[in-house]
Design a protein around this motif. Structure first.
Motif, PDB file in Angstrom:
ATOM      1  N   LYS A   1       0.822  -1.210   0.000  1.00 20.14           N
ATOM      2  CA  LYS A   1       0.000   0.000   0.000  1.00 20.14           C
ATOM      3  C   LYS A   1       0.860   1.267   0.000  1.00 20.14           C
ATOM      4  O   LYS A   1       0.554   2.244  -0.685  1.00 20.14           O
ATOM      5  N   GLU A   2       1.940   1.248   0.798  1.00 19.98           N
ATOM      6  CA  GLU A   2       2.807   2.433   0.861  1.00 19.98           C
ATOM      7  C   GLU A   2       3.470   2.712  -0.486  1.00 19.98           C
ATOM      8  O   GLU A   2       3.555   3.861  -0.920  1.00 19.98           O
TER       9      GLU A   2
ATOM     10  N   LYS B   1       1.490  12.262 -10.005  1.00 19.10           N
ATOM     11  CA  LYS B   1       0.873  13.590  -9.960  1.00 19.10           C
ATOM     12  C   LYS B   1       1.951  14.669  -9.917  1.00 19.10           C
ATOM     13  O   LYS B   1       1.844  15.695 -10.583  1.00 19.10           O
TER      14      LYS B   1
ATOM     15  N   GLU C   1      -1.539  -4.662   2.971  1.00 20.61           N
ATOM     16  CA  GLU C   1      -0.554  -4.270   3.979  1.00 20.61           C
ATOM     17  C   GLU C   1       0.603  -5.276   4.053  1.00 20.61           C
ATOM     18  O   GLU C   1       1.434  -5.212   4.966  1.00 20.61           O
TER      19      GLU C   1
ATOM     20  N   TYR D   1       1.376   9.417  -5.910  1.00 21.08           N
ATOM     21  CA  TYR D   1       1.835  10.756  -5.525  1.00 21.08           C
ATOM     22  C   TYR D   1       2.875  11.267  -6.518  1.00 21.08           C
ATOM     23  O   TYR D   1       2.807  12.406  -6.980  1.00 21.08           O
TER      24      TYR D   1
ATOM     25  N   GLY E   1      -4.512   5.989   6.379  1.00 19.72           N
ATOM     26  CA  GLY E   1      -5.367   4.815   6.351  1.00 19.72           C
ATOM     27  C   GLY E   1      -6.533   4.841   5.382  1.00 19.72           C
ATOM     28  O   GLY E   1      -7.308   3.877   5.325  1.00 19.72           O
ATOM     29  N   ALA E   2      -6.680   5.918   4.600  1.00 18.07           N
ATOM     30  CA  ALA E   2      -7.789   5.950   3.637  1.00 18.07           C
ATOM     31  C   ALA E   2      -7.482   5.041   2.453  1.00 18.07           C
ATOM     32  O   ALA E   2      -6.326   4.842   2.090  1.00 18.07           O
TER      33      ALA E   2
ATOM     34  N   LYS F   1      -4.229   8.853   2.459  1.00 17.26           N
ATOM     35  CA  LYS F   1      -3.886   7.436   2.276  1.00 17.26           C
ATOM     36  C   LYS F   1      -2.901   6.987   3.354  1.00 17.26           C
ATOM     37  O   LYS F   1      -3.016   5.895   3.901  1.00 17.26           O
ATOM     38  N   LYS F   2      -1.938   7.825   3.651  1.00 12.22           N
ATOM     39  CA  LYS F   2      -0.948   7.513   4.685  1.00 12.22           C
ATOM     40  C   LYS F   2      -1.637   7.264   6.023  1.00 12.22           C
ATOM     41  O   LYS F   2      -1.224   6.412   6.797  1.00 12.22           O
TER      42      LYS F   2
ATOM     43  N   GLU G   1      -9.270   9.050  -2.210  1.00 13.06           N
ATOM     44  CA  GLU G   1     -10.044  10.279  -2.025  1.00 13.06           C
ATOM     45  C   GLU G   1     -11.496   9.984  -2.400  1.00 13.06           C
ATOM     46  O   GLU G   1     -11.769   9.179  -3.287  1.00 13.06           O
TER      47      GLU G   1
ATOM     48  N   VAL H   1      -4.261  14.238  -0.662  1.00 13.27           N
ATOM     49  CA  VAL H   1      -4.625  12.864  -1.018  1.00 13.27           C
ATOM     50  C   VAL H   1      -3.586  11.884  -0.477  1.00 13.27           C
ATOM     51  O   VAL H   1      -3.920  10.852   0.102  1.00 13.27           O
ATOM     52  N   TYR H   2      -2.335  12.233  -0.654  1.00 15.41           N
ATOM     53  CA  TYR H   2      -1.241  11.370  -0.185  1.00 15.41           C
ATOM     54  C   TYR H   2      -1.341  11.141   1.322  1.00 15.41           C
ATOM     55  O   TYR H   2      -1.223  10.024   1.816  1.00 15.41           O
TER      56      TYR H   2
ATOM     57  N   ASP I   1       0.799   4.121  -2.863  1.00 17.48           N
ATOM     58  CA  ASP I   1       0.513   5.534  -2.578  1.00 17.48           C
ATOM     59  C   ASP I   1       1.629   6.430  -3.115  1.00 17.48           C
ATOM     60  O   ASP I   1       1.383   7.506  -3.658  1.00 17.48           O
TER      61      ASP I   1
END
Lengths: 358, 358
Positions: free
Chosen positions: A167-168, A178, A206, A175, B181-182, B178-179, B185, B174-175, A171
């Motif tokens: 997940k990290e 973008k 996770e 990021y 726990g989402a 997520k960090k 968006e 947004v980043y 993300d």
């Protein structure tokens, strides 16, 4: 957009007078294609596309539009006015074309109610055919989306460390895309470690990275509505002999597929070549999906490079080539690039390097 | 999920036997609601929901599902088998309910073809009514989504610096969600500086921040399918007297709205209070949207707190309260929180502070 509209109508036989496209609740790619309105929200907007290349777009007070040589905007404030103008543009007896994948049942019922005595026909397949051949502006957007994805792909080895979660990394990929100019991710970013890489539909979890894991990433950027779609596979640590052989087979299968794509060759011929190549190795039966798909306003933009698809590669097409091998106990390897069929042959748009070991 | 299914059927009159929901191409909130399958892709899946609370879900080989007390999974490999099972579950003469906003015309035509001699009825409004009252699991997800959004809202002042672009702040928001726990968006994050804050539909651009700008942010997190939706407004630098007065009016209007929400009060009564409050100030006519909306699996989850909406606040409802004032030459101010109507009265779920000056 006149050229696009003319191409679509030339592919539809004479009995459709108007194409009606709604952008309700979700993004309707055919609405974007025929209006060119990729830079705005336009939620709930309605486009009436005429044979002569003119487009009437009905928008809410929350959007703004400036008339062009072929687009006329109408701000909808009263429903009555909307219905009246629509009835004038599409008189009784007309036959209306729609994109059946992006017309809701709700809107279908409302069209039947406010526009009685008109025929309705799903022309999605015809619009998809027109969308197959990209024009200059479309290619530029796809190229930019590919450039951004490639750049981030090069940065992925630097994101890998003991214990980092799928997940990290996912993300971080979004990021960075973008940051490098993407409007967003083209689809839910896939980051799969170890056993998860053997599940093609896995997105991210996770699960933490450990030595010996395969790292499979599959992601893409969106630029002005157009997407890229890239996959890379890495080994974190030292590969086993089997993992190394898997990687070599996928890499060679992909290269053979790419080298064989010429103008006029059918999609299923390329698939059969790639499929056969893998099936002649120890990994027989482990390539379990299609070789690729066309890309554009949608990730799967109409056609699939697979068994039975008789579509031919033509100049202006953009598509992926992405063989893979999946072994439940070892992991999965997929290598995917985006290509453009150009005048001088096929060109790879996703230029990120392909080193297995990081 | 049996309770949810029973509630939906109790709201539909007797002539619907089965609800058929497809999850085609895009996420269908009613499919998620009645199956509870919020943790997976399930693209293209079909759910057949019966009056007795049982659900049959047809999935592709790319998805996995484990049968529960009320869900039975069917892996679709041959179309013929799919059609046969569907015909058996929904015999001729049945009346089928659908969510008309999430059924495509393509799927509608295919239902008519493979299930002839059945009636079809759009029961979306009935499903939305059932969805209005959230159960425990739903409230927990919304609370978590609100917690994440609030946490990021607190971090926004730290992201502001001379020359930072709206887009950069949006990407950072947004980043960080997520960090924290989402899953992602909830909708396209709005970051509007200066004059852009006066345009409610503005998302974000390359506009750079300068002293004296209002900063309006509007964003939310998704957690297991459920969303939050928060707005905060800041001044970067020293506020003018007018900006300070705007902020005070919006803050007071929101507080008055929140304080007046009691069980049984109608949505339009709250809107009229907030509307009147603003219109009795120098900013008359500058509050140009509704006071709020219900939230849940969709950002606009069915009903709007606005003029003419006779819905009443009931225990278990979750919704926003978000007045705003927009002045083209000065900018816009909006303050938005998410609330739960609980046993002991209304509770604010988005607890981020509301300081105008940063």
């Amino acid at each position: 957009m006149r050229d696009r509209i003319k191409r679509v109508f030339s592919l539809i036989n004479d009995d459709v007078d108007t194409i009606l496209l709604r952008n309700t609740g979700f993004r309707n790619p055919s609405f974007l294609y025929l209006t060119g309105l990729t830079n705005g929200v336009f939620e709930g907007a309605t486009a009436v596309v005429s044979r002569d290349g003119g487009v009437d777009v009905f928008i809410s007070a929350l959007d703004q539009g400036e008339d062009t040589s072929n687009i006329r905007f109408h701000m909808v404030t009263k429903k009555r006015d909307f219905v009246d103008t629509l009835s004038r543009l599409i008189p009784p007896g007309s036959k209306i074309g729609v994109d059946g994948r992006y017309l809701t049942y709700q809107d279908y019922k409302s069209i039947k109610r406010i526009l009685p005595n008109r025929g309705l026909r799903d022309v999605r397949e015809r619009i998809l055919l027109a969308r197959l051949i990209k024009d200059k502006r479309e290619v530029e957007n796809i190229e930019e989306a590919c450039k951004i994805a490639s750049r981030v792909a090069e940065e992925i080895p630097g994101m890998l460390r003991d214990g980092v979660m799928e997940k990290e990394v996912a993300d971080e990929i979004v990021y960075r895309m973008k940051k490098h100019g993407a409007d967003g991710e083209a689809f839910e970013t896939i980051v799969a470690f170890g056993e998860n890489s053997a599940i093609p539909h896995h997105t991210h979890s996770e699960r933490k990275l450990k030595r010996g894991d395969i790292v499979l990433v599959d992601f893409g950027a969106t630029v002005d509505g157009y997407i890229s779609d890239i996959s890379r596979s890495f080994i974190y640590g030292k590969p086993s002999d089997k993992q190394r052989r898997m990687y070599e087979v996928v890499l060679n299968a992909q290269q053979q597929g790419i080298d064989s794509i010429k103008k006029g060759v059918t999609f299923d011929y390329i698939h059969s070549l790639v499929y056969r190549y893998i099936n002649e190795t120890e990994f027989k039966g482990r390539f379990i999906h299609s070789t690729g798909h066309t890309i554009g306003l949608e990730v799967h933009d109409g056609f699939t490079i697979t068994q039975g698809c008789k579509k031919r590669f033509l100049i202006g097409m953009t598509f992926t080539v992405e063989p893979g091998i999946y072994l439940p106990d070892v992991g999965g390897i997929r290598i995917e690039d985006d290509l453009l069929m150009g005048e001088g042959g096929v060109r790879v748009l996703t230029t990120a390097s392909k080193d297995f070991e990081v």
